[in-house]
Design an enzyme around this catalytic site. Sequence first.
Site, PDB file in Angstrom:
ATOM      1  N   SER A   9      -3.078  -5.967   1.190  1.00 49.47           N
ATOM      2  CA  SER A   9      -3.003  -6.268  -0.259  1.00 49.47           C
ATOM      3  C   SER A   9      -4.428  -7.149  -0.510  1.00 49.47           C
ATOM      4  O   SER A   9      -4.719  -7.931   0.102  1.00 49.47           O
ATOM      5  CB  SER A   9      -1.943  -7.281  -0.794  1.00 49.47           C
ATOM      6  N   ASP A  36      -2.976  -4.559  -5.673  1.00 51.58           N
ATOM      7  CA  ASP A  36      -1.783  -5.225  -6.777  1.00 51.58           C
ATOM      8  C   ASP A  36      -2.186  -5.214  -8.270  1.00 51.58           C
ATOM      9  O   ASP A  36      -2.955  -6.160  -8.649  1.00 51.58           O
ATOM     10  CB  ASP A  36      -1.382  -6.410  -6.298  1.00 51.58           C
ATOM     11  N   HIS A  67      -0.457  -0.245  -6.587  1.00 51.65           N
ATOM     12  CA  HIS A  67       1.017  -0.917  -7.000  1.00 51.65           C
ATOM     13  C   HIS A  67       1.024  -1.410  -8.287  1.00 51.65           C
ATOM     14  O   HIS A  67       0.604  -2.456  -8.479  1.00 51.65           O
ATOM     15  CB  HIS A  67       1.158  -2.026  -5.720  1.00 51.65           C
ATOM     16  N   PHE A 144       2.880 -12.566  -6.925  1.00 51.85           N
ATOM     17  CA  PHE A 144       1.903 -13.603  -6.324  1.00 51.85           C
ATOM     18  C   PHE A 144       2.036 -13.426  -4.893  1.00 51.85           C
ATOM     19  O   PHE A 144       3.051 -12.775  -4.508  1.00 51.85           O
ATOM     20  CB  PHE A 144       2.046 -14.973  -6.685  1.00 51.85           C
ATOM     21  N   GLY A 145       0.734 -13.633  -4.226  1.00 53.25           N
ATOM     22  CA  GLY A 145       0.819 -13.405  -2.716  1.00 53.25           C
ATOM     23  C   GLY A 145       1.240 -14.751  -2.483  1.00 53.25           C
ATOM     24  O   GLY A 145       1.591 -15.859  -2.903  1.00 53.25           O
ATOM     25  N   GLY A 146       1.393 -15.080  -0.909  1.00 54.00           N
ATOM     26  CA  GLY A 146       1.565 -16.145  -0.380  1.00 54.00           C
ATOM     27  C   GLY A 146       3.207 -16.788  -0.627  1.00 54.00           C
ATOM     28  O   GLY A 146       3.401 -17.876  -0.243  1.00 54.00           O
ATOM     29  N   ASP A 178       6.570  -4.928   1.149  1.00 54.11           N
ATOM     30  CA  ASP A 178       5.362  -5.666   0.650  1.00 54.11           C
ATOM     31  C   ASP A 178       6.011  -7.282   0.356  1.00 54.11           C
ATOM     32  O   ASP A 178       6.925  -7.387  -0.689  1.00 54.11           O
ATOM     33  CB  ASP A 178       5.118  -5.064  -0.963  1.00 54.11           C
ATOM     34  N   GLY A 179       5.488  -8.252   0.882  1.00 53.98           N
ATOM     35  CA  GLY A 179       5.779  -9.428   0.614  1.00 53.98           C
ATOM     36  C   GLY A 179       6.110 -10.386   1.560  1.00 53.98           C
ATOM     37  O   GLY A 179       7.233 -10.019   2.064  1.00 53.98           O
ATOM     38  N   SER A 201      -1.595 -12.488   2.671  1.00 60.54           N
ATOM     39  CA  SER A 201      -1.886 -13.896   2.978  1.00 60.54           C
ATOM     40  C   SER A 201      -2.064 -13.739   4.565  1.00 60.54           C
ATOM     41  O   SER A 201      -2.842 -14.375   5.067  1.00 60.54           O
ATOM     42  CB  SER A 201      -0.984 -14.873   2.601  1.00 60.54           C
TER      43      SER A 201
HETATM   44  C1  DX5 Z   1       3.607  -9.589  -4.890  1.00 62.69           C
HETATM   45  C2  DX5 Z   1       2.493  -8.964  -4.078  1.00 62.69           C
HETATM   46  C3  DX5 Z   1       2.339  -9.507  -2.911  1.00 62.69           C
HETATM   47  C4  DX5 Z   1       1.220  -9.013  -2.017  1.00 62.69           C
HETATM   48  C5  DX5 Z   1       1.370  -9.439  -0.724  1.00 62.69           C
HETATM   49  O1  DX5 Z   1       3.486  -9.406  -6.289  1.00 62.69           O
HETATM   50  O2  DX5 Z   1       2.479  -7.470  -4.090  1.00 62.69           O
HETATM   51  O3  DX5 Z   1       3.481  -9.202  -2.353  1.00 62.69           O
HETATM   52  O4  DX5 Z   1       0.976  -7.911  -2.257  1.00 62.69           O
HETATM   53  O5  DX5 Z   1       1.390 -10.828  -0.561  1.00 62.69           O
HETATM   54  P1  DX5 Z   1       1.512 -11.657   0.649  1.00 62.69           P
HETATM   55  O6  DX5 Z   1       1.404 -10.679   2.137  1.00 62.69           O
HETATM   56  O7  DX5 Z   1       0.696 -12.736   0.666  1.00 62.69           O
HETATM   57  O8  DX5 Z   1       3.099 -12.036   0.729  1.00 62.69           O
END
Ligand code: DX5
Length: 227
Positions: A9, A36, A67, A144-146, A178-179, A201
């Site tokens: 991502s 994203d 996405h 959000f990531g992380g 994803d996530g 992340s």
């Molecule tokens: C959420 C995003 C995240 C991202 C990945 O909307 O789609 O899932 O892509 O983030 P990490 O790998 O940091 O969880």
Amino acid sequence: MRPVQIAPSVLPVDFSKLGEAIVALDAAGVDLIQWDVMDGQFVPNLTFGPDIIASTRHLTMKPYEAHLMVLTPDVMAKRYVEAGCQRLIVHVEACDHLHRTLGNIRELGATAAVALNPSTPPDEVEHVLDLVDLVLVMTVNPGFGGQSYIASMEPKIRIVREMINRAGLADSVDLEVDGGISPATVRGAAAAGANVLIAGSALFKDPQGLGHAVSEIRAGATAAFRG
Ligand code: DX5
């Protein structure tokens, strides 16, 4: 059976060095790159317009997927295909007419994919599997990531894998997660049937660098993947 693929991502990168990050991700050995796209309405965050994606297209030959975490995928789809995204992923939850939306994406010349938020049942995609080349099972709540990996999604991943296989589509439809994907969580997702792993992340915080992180996640997924 489809191969294991690792995709980053772009969300966690330093946006002041976006181009350098794309070049570095390509060099790190990712199979494709996920953008994203967030509209601040479907999810409480705002990210990449098509022009930002288009500005990096010349930097890599790796496929792009968008996405689309947006309320109006039908309105936005054409611009993201024109920006250079070979695949568009739309959310079940944002589509009043999912079957038509996926067909429209295919008519634009892109491949279509569908995403399920954590609370959305897997049978929501049962009648569109013939229109997609990928089903995305979210393992966090989007935006959000992380965030932490939601391990309770693994039974759902297994059900989607069984749906794909039962439909005779194991050689043509990927199952993406994803996530919260990292070396610590990838094996559970792959063992449940995911063959495309999105990581944000976990890639960028690896002290040994992007290439090491990609290799670690790929090794875990390959060892555990049960299609
Ligand atoms: C959420 C995003 C995240 C991202 C990945 O909307 O789609 O899932 O892509 O983030 P990490 O790998 O940091 O969880």
